[in-house]
Design a protein around this motif. Structure first.
Motif, PDB file in Angstrom:
ATOM      1  N   ALA A   1       0.827  -1.200   0.000  1.00 55.56           N
ATOM      2  CA  ALA A   1       0.000   0.000   0.000  1.00 55.56           C
ATOM      3  C   ALA A   1       0.863   1.252   0.000  1.00 55.56           C
ATOM      4  O   ALA A   1       0.539   2.247  -0.678  1.00 55.56           O
ATOM      5  CB  ALA A   1      -0.938  -0.007   1.216  1.00 55.56           C
ATOM      6  N   ALA A   2       1.972   1.222   0.747  1.00 53.09           N
ATOM      7  CA  ALA A   2       2.880   2.372   0.769  1.00 53.09           C
ATOM      8  C   ALA A   2       3.514   2.583  -0.604  1.00 53.09           C
ATOM      9  O   ALA A   2       3.624   3.721  -1.075  1.00 53.09           O
ATOM     10  CB  ALA A   2       3.955   2.169   1.828  1.00 53.09           C
ATOM     11  N   LEU A   3       3.930   1.496  -1.239  1.00 53.96           N
ATOM     12  CA  LEU A   3       4.518   1.609  -2.572  1.00 53.96           C
ATOM     13  C   LEU A   3       3.509   2.167  -3.566  1.00 53.96           C
ATOM     14  O   LEU A   3       3.845   3.010  -4.408  1.00 53.96           O
ATOM     15  CB  LEU A   3       5.023   0.242  -3.027  1.00 53.96           C
ATOM     16  CG  LEU A   3       5.685   0.195  -4.417  1.00 53.96           C
ATOM     17  CD1 LEU A   3       6.910   1.103  -4.455  1.00 53.96           C
ATOM     18  CD2 LEU A   3       6.056  -1.241  -4.769  1.00 53.96           C
ATOM     19  N   MET A   4       2.267   1.701  -3.467  1.00 53.95           N
ATOM     20  CA  MET A   4       1.206   2.209  -4.329  1.00 53.95           C
ATOM     21  C   MET A   4       1.061   3.717  -4.161  1.00 53.95           C
ATOM     22  O   MET A   4       0.948   4.468  -5.150  1.00 53.95           O
ATOM     23  CB  MET A   4      -0.122   1.521  -3.980  1.00 53.95           C
ATOM     24  CG  MET A   4      -1.343   2.078  -4.702  1.00 53.95           C
ATOM     25  SD  MET A   4      -2.899   1.339  -4.110  1.00 53.95           S
ATOM     26  CE  MET A   4      -3.041   2.085  -2.471  1.00 53.95           C
ATOM     27  N   ALA A   5       1.096   4.189  -2.916  1.00 56.71           N
ATOM     28  CA  ALA A   5       0.929   5.621  -2.645  1.00 56.71           C
ATOM     29  C   ALA A   5       2.115   6.433  -3.140  1.00 56.71           C
ATOM     30  O   ALA A   5       1.947   7.575  -3.580  1.00 56.71           O
ATOM     31  CB  ALA A   5       0.716   5.841  -1.150  1.00 56.71           C
ATOM     32  N   VAL A   6       3.319   5.851  -3.051  1.00 56.33           N
ATOM     33  CA  VAL A   6       4.504   6.562  -3.536  1.00 56.33           C
ATOM     34  C   VAL A   6       4.458   6.694  -5.056  1.00 56.33           C
ATOM     35  O   VAL A   6       4.780   7.757  -5.614  1.00 56.33           O
ATOM     36  CB  VAL A   6       5.785   5.831  -3.083  1.00 56.33           C
ATOM     37  CG1 VAL A   6       7.012   6.416  -3.783  1.00 56.33           C
ATOM     38  CG2 VAL A   6       5.946   5.925  -1.573  1.00 56.33           C
TER      39      VAL A   6
END
Length: 315
Positions: free
Chosen positions: A43-48
């Motif tokens: 999810a963090a990678l998606m947001a980045v």
């Protein structure tokens, strides 16, 4: 001081049925912990990569932060791994809670579930409340007010109210020691992301979910589990509520089968991944008709916020 009534597995299961339900897997618990962290990282990678998805990432990460707390809760019951040393190490170091402090508190909740000595009774006692009161609570959760009150207000008050001749440094040092996981996680994450120009990852994709979505879903989960359960309830099949959860609720509100809370209170050492199987067996035997259950989270919240406005006291 009377303990809550308990059920015995042999009252509902044959030895052949009970053995696989109570068995602790050596890999499933740790795999669930790894899954929670993998979802957070994804999810963090998606947001980045796609900043437009940050609101969705905050919800997903906040739910998995709750998921890590749920898995720590399983460890408190010795259900995360068959080896207790491994169980405790994983629960204490790879989740987000202090297992050793949580375990005695939580086992007290099970021993006195819904009785006067239940340390969690305060969470269910105020219900029903009004819809206005519930909305205020949710707003406080989503704006970080609940997080601040629970995690930081005590430190701020301690600093403000210290004696004029009392030095500040020992207070700050003690606060850092008590919150060493928080600060260590912050330092490691910032050290890894700042060189890539993503210094904002920790405050936006860890602290923000922790301060907003996590308090709200924790509140809603607590309401579903014990709100409107009578104090001093004598029936052990009605000390907690099982709530049916759809795929979206499982993703954002009730991860890792936490919604099977009545089954958990009946058989508290059963690993979370076996609770649906316990439900299936009990349903086949006609036991679930006597258990406290709800068709969904919306249904429970409507009941819990059903107090008429005109007789309400502001909460």
């Amino acid at each position: 001081m009377a303990a809550a009534a308990r059920v015995r597995p042999k009252d509902y299961f044959t030895p052949e049925e009970w053995a696989p339900l109570s068995r602790r897997s050596s890999w499933k618990g740790p795999a669930l912990v790894a899954h929670a962290w993998a979802v957070i990282l994804a999810a963090a990678l998606m947001a980045v990569v796609w900043p437009i998805t940050i609101p969705l990432a905050v919800m997903i990460i906040g739910a998995r932060q709750l998921g890590l707390a749920i898995l720590m809760h399983d460890a408190a019951h010795g259900a995360l791994h068959p080896n207790l040393k491994v169980n405790d190490w994983v629960g204490n170091h790879l989740t987000t809670g202090d297992l050793m402090a949580y375990r005695p508190y939580h086992l007290g909740h099970h021993k006195y579930a819904q009785q006067a000595e239940d340390p969690d009774l305060v969470l269910s006692a105020p219900f029903p409340i009004t819809r206005t009161s519930l909305r205020r609570k949710i707003v406080r959760d989503l704006t970080g007010q609940t997080y601040y009150k629970l995690k930081w207000s005590g430190l701020v008050d301690r600093i403000r109210n210290r004696r004029p001749d009392e030095p500040l440094w020992p207070i700050l040092k003690d606060a850092v020691v008590r919150r060493k996981r928080f600060f260590l996680g912050m330092l490691i994450t910032v050290a890894l992301t700042a060189p890539l120009g993503a210094w904002w990852v920790w405050p936006v994709l860890w602290l923000l979910p922790q301060a907003t979505w996590l308090p709200m879903v924790t509140r809603l989960r607590n309401i579903a589990e014990h709100a409107l359960v009578a104090k001093d309830e004598p029936d052990p099949l009605r000390h907690a509520r099982t709530t049916r959860a759809n795929w979206l609720e499982r993703a954002l509100l009730a991860p890792y089968w936490v919604n099977y809370h009545c089954e958990h209170h009946m058989f508290m050492h059963v690993p979370c991944y076996n609770l649906p199987k316990v439900r299936h067996h009990l349903q086949r035997k006609g036991v679930t008709e006597r258990m406290l259950s709800a068709p969904g989270y919306v249904h429970v919240l409507k009941l819990a916020s059903g107090k008429p406005e005109r007789v309400a006291v502001a909460a």
